[in-house]
Design a protein around this motif. Structure first.
Motif, PDB file in Angstrom:
ATOM      1  N   UNK C  72       0.665  -1.050   0.221  1.00  0.00           N
ATOM      2  CA  UNK C  72      -0.057   0.233  -0.143  1.00  0.00           C
ATOM      3  C   UNK C  72       1.006   1.254   0.059  1.00  0.00           C
ATOM      4  N   UNK C  73       2.227   1.107   0.165  1.00  0.00           N
ATOM      5  CA  UNK C  73       3.081   2.194   0.195  1.00  0.00           C
ATOM      6  C   UNK C  73       2.723   3.193   1.267  1.00  0.00           C
ATOM      7  N   UNK C  74       1.957   2.640   2.443  1.00  0.00           N
ATOM      8  CA  UNK C  74       1.504   3.502   3.279  1.00  0.00           C
ATOM      9  C   UNK C  74       2.848   4.305   4.204  1.00  0.00           C
ATOM     10  N   UNK C  75       2.925   5.372   4.492  1.00  0.00           N
ATOM     11  CA  UNK C  75       3.846   5.980   5.032  1.00  0.00           C
ATOM     12  C   UNK C  75       4.002   5.707   6.596  1.00  0.00           C
ATOM     13  N   UNK C 142      14.011   5.497   0.704  1.00  0.00           N
ATOM     14  CA  UNK C 142      13.087   4.193   0.190  1.00  0.00           C
ATOM     15  C   UNK C 142      13.741   3.022   0.111  1.00  0.00           C
ATOM     16  N   UNK C 143      14.687   3.025  -0.565  1.00  0.00           N
ATOM     17  CA  UNK C 143      15.466   1.665  -0.780  1.00  0.00           C
ATOM     18  C   UNK C 143      15.605   0.856   0.448  1.00  0.00           C
ATOM     19  N   UNK C 144      16.062   1.553   1.542  1.00  0.00           N
ATOM     20  CA  UNK C 144      16.170   1.051   2.816  1.00  0.00           C
ATOM     21  C   UNK C 144      15.059   0.446   3.412  1.00  0.00           C
ATOM     22  N   UNK C 145      13.917   1.184   3.334  1.00  0.00           N
ATOM     23  CA  UNK C 145      12.612   0.518   3.736  1.00  0.00           C
ATOM     24  C   UNK C 145      12.119  -0.672   3.020  1.00  0.00           C
ATOM     25  N   UNK C 146      12.232  -0.552   1.636  1.00  0.00           N
ATOM     26  CA  UNK C 146      11.800  -1.587   0.903  1.00  0.00           C
ATOM     27  C   UNK C 146      12.570  -2.997   1.107  1.00  0.00           C
ATOM     28  N   UNK C 147      13.989  -2.763   1.213  1.00  0.00           N
ATOM     29  CA  UNK C 147      14.743  -4.002   1.583  1.00  0.00           C
ATOM     30  C   UNK C 147      14.725  -4.508   2.878  1.00  0.00           C
ATOM     31  N   UNK C 148      14.264  -3.544   3.919  1.00  0.00           N
ATOM     32  CA  UNK C 148      14.001  -4.192   5.257  1.00  0.00           C
ATOM     33  C   UNK C 148      12.624  -4.775   4.999  1.00  0.00           C
ATOM     34  N   UNK C 149      11.624  -4.235   4.276  1.00  0.00           N
ATOM     35  CA  UNK C 149      10.430  -5.267   4.363  1.00  0.00           C
ATOM     36  C   UNK C 149      10.607  -6.231   3.474  1.00  0.00           C
ATOM     37  N   UNK C 150      11.437  -6.576   2.640  1.00  0.00           N
ATOM     38  CA  UNK C 150      11.335  -7.848   2.185  1.00  0.00           C
ATOM     39  C   UNK C 150      12.268  -8.645   3.067  1.00  0.00           C
TER      40      UNK C 150
END
Lengths: 194, 213, 230
Positions: C72-75, C142-150
């Motif tokens: 959802x790309x929720x902040x 944003x890249x850190x957030x994505x990688x952490x999430x994965x």
């Protein structure tokens, strides 16, 4: 083609772009000027879709495959030849009549005779010519060029002048340069960073 | 060949060609696995069982895979080529699949050397070991190609890849060692296949988030 | 109804509730639950198992927030996922410690590879420690957030797969099955266990809310400072 509103980009705690708004219509030619470190490259990377803004909105009117981006790096594999590099990207971009298209571009940029040598053996200027071939390979509707004259010799620069001139108006351009006089006559608009 | 799998083939061929040109990774992996096995000869006191040797073989394979995986994105990292690939209209997961295929090709080539050496130095090789090698390779490379992409974003790079990969590959080692030593390898091979399927799908689905903003 | 739930959303309310519940849970453990044939040793069960379950729940919550972030790309979801995993790692370490104490009291060894749940927590603990190393070696963005999430998503899949793997490994590591099932719980024991479980959940929830509050305050302060400076 591009519409930016209140655009902002920060890296960690460092703000690089702040509240930037502009619009680039289809067929327009936006010249971005300013000193080193003023955020030109960051803006161009944003417009190429290579990074995302941390604030504001950025609308791009093209699909990923319709965009040509030239950055600080040539974005070609050094251990492949010019021909192999262009073959690779032509396949990925689904360029029709690949061979003829690649040959025409390499000849135009005076690199046809060098086609079977690896990029790592080229001078910086030759590499830039191959990089330009890669950018133009798929006839992009939007060209985002970051300091395209870097490393080009006099002949190379004149070649690029001609290429830009014949495409301006038909394609949309976003070009950053520290030598605005060279292409000022093509520009429909200017964005000055301080 | 066009479409998704055409892109995968194009990208994988590019990686194989780059490796054949640079010859960085394959000879290093082959030498590493042979040196490791030589070390194992001295690490196994007399009276150790063939099972102990099989366990060590799996450590050798895992560490060799790890060595190869640290180089997976070397061309992209050194020349900012991630940008070049991400700009092109290929599906991002095709980049992951191509890297997985290339890593598999390297690992399989080195394992031919490793298994021959194992047979020569240590013990007999059965069909269940070969099946385990095939299934474990898929899991190692699929997960490895994803976490290696994570490592390229990290400042620690080569340092962090083993930390990322080892906890994730404990199940692979369980399945692989089980299949190599147990009398009934079937359930271990099934477990490996399940691991490959589950982690393959997750890696395929999440790769785009790892490489792009 | 909304008024009833409001304290749960409120960090201070939740912290008070957690304190109260832990007091009740401790009292029930020592004064209400009967001493069974394992003697007083068995009392640690009332803490060890709820702590372990809370760790699973927080890792699950972290992965859920990771999914919300990617999908959802929720902040803010990235921060919530991080804080949940941070709490999970704290409760995971406590699980290892209490489990180790239990193993020492019951079997005389601080570590037992036959104790499957402990081994699983070791694997998970190693996995999530790397989460922090990974996260702090990538520039915030944003890249850190994505990688952490994965990575967080890989975690919740790794937990059941590792559980299966450890059970499978028992067959060739310890061929003789090692059962750790204690006697059936009496009603009063089960009641105590449930109160302990709710108390641990409340504690984790309170810590989660407090840490989030602190982190958000940090961000707001930074923005304010920049606003003042510019």
């Amino acid at each position: 083609m591009i519409r930016a509103a209140q655009l902002a980009k920060r890296f960690g705690d460092k703000r690089v772009l702040q509240k930037l708004s502009f619009a680039l219509p289809e067929g327009g030619f936006l010249l971005v000027t300013g000193p080193n470190g003023s955020g030109k490259s960051t803006l161009l990377r944003l417009c190429a879709g290579l990074s995302s803004p941390t604030g504001g909105t950025l609308e791009l009117g093209v699909e990923r495959g319709e965009l040509g981006y030239l950055g600080h790096e040539p974005l070609v594999y050094r251990e492949l030849t010019a021909l192999e590099n262009l073959e690779l990207f032509a396949r990925l971009y689904r360029v029709p009549e690949r061979q003829a298209r690649i040959r025409a571009l390499l000849e135009r940029f005076g690199m046809w005779d060098e086609r079977d040598n690896r990029v790592s053996t080229y001078s910086r200027g030759m590499t830039q010519r191959v990089a330009l071939c890669r950018v133009l390979l798929h006839e992009p509707r939007l060209l985002v060029l970051d300091e395209p004259y870097t490393a080009l010799d006099a002949a190379g620069s004149e070649l690029l002048d001609a290429v830009l001139a014949e495409r301006s108006g038909a394609h949309t351009f976003l070009v950053s340069t520290h030598d605005p006089e060279r292409i000022a006559h093509l520009a429909s608009d200017r964005l000055e960073f301080v | 060949m066009n479409g998704y799998f055409g892109d995968v083939v194009t990208l994988a061929v590019k990686d194989l060609r780059l490796e054949l040109r640079a010859r960085d990774t394959l000879p290093a992996m082959a030498l590493f696995v042979l040196s490791t096995m030589t070390i194992f000869h001295f690490a196994l006191p007399s009276g150790s069982s063939d099972n102990a040797a099989l366990g060590l073989l799996w450590i050798a394979i895992l560490f060799t895979a790890l060595l190869g995986l640290t180089r997976t994105y070397a061309p992209e990292r050194e020349q900012s080529m991630f940008d070049g690939l991400l700009l092109s209209p290929v599906d991002r997961s095709a980049i992951w699949l191509a890297k997985t295929v290339a890593a598999l090709a390297f690992l399989a080539a080195v394992e031919v050397v490793a298994l021959l050496a194992f047979w020569l130095f240590f013990a007999h090789i059965g069909w269940s070991l070969l099946a385990a090698v095939a299934l474990a390779d898929i899991g190692l490379c699929a997960v490895g190609a994803l976490v290696a992409a994570m490592a390229t974003a990290s400042r620690s790079r080569e340092l962090i890849l083993p930390l990322l990969l080892l906890p994730l590959t404990i199940p692979v080692i369980v399945g692989a060692v089980g299949a190599s030593v147990a009398d009934d390898p079937g359930k271990y091979l099934a477990f490996l296949a399940m691991y490959d399927a589950i982690f393959g799908v997750i890696a395929w689905a999440t790769f785009e988030y790892v490489v792009a903003e | 109804m909304k008024k009833l739930i409001a304290p749960l959303d409120n960090a201070v309310g939740l912290a008070l509730l957690a304190t109260l519940l832990i007091g009740v849970a401790t009292a029930m453990t020592f004064f209400y639950a009967p001493v069974d044939e394992d003697g007083l040793n068995q009392k640690i069960f009332y803490f060890h198992v709820p702590i372990a379950l809370t760790a699973y729940a927080t890792f699950g919550w972290g992965a859920w927030k990771a999914l919300v972030h990617l999908w959802k790309k929720k902040p803010g979801a990235d921060l919530e996922s991080y804080v949940a995993i941070h709490q999970g790692t704290i409760f995971g370490s406590l699980t290892l410690i209490t489990g180790s104490i239990w193993a020492k009291l019951r079997w005389g060894h601080w570590w037992l590879w036959g104790e499957q749940e402990l081994v699983l927590f070791l694997v998970i603990f190693l996995f999530y420690c790397t989460y922090f190393m990974l996260r702090y070696s990538i520039e915030a963005g944003p890249r850190r957030a994505n990688i952490s999430a994965v990575y967080a998503l890989f975690g919740v899949v790794l937990i059941p797969i590792s559980f299966l793997a450890i059970r499978l490994a028992e067959n060739y590591i310890h061929p003789i099955a090692f059962t750790t099932n204690g006697p059936q719980m009496a009603g009063s024991q089960f009641g105590t266990f449930l109160v302990c479980l709710v108390a641990m959940f409340a504690l984790a929830g309170a810590l989660y809310r407090l840490e989030l509050l602190g982190k958000r305050l940090d961000t707001k302060l930074r923005d304010l400072r920049e606003l003042v400076l510019s």
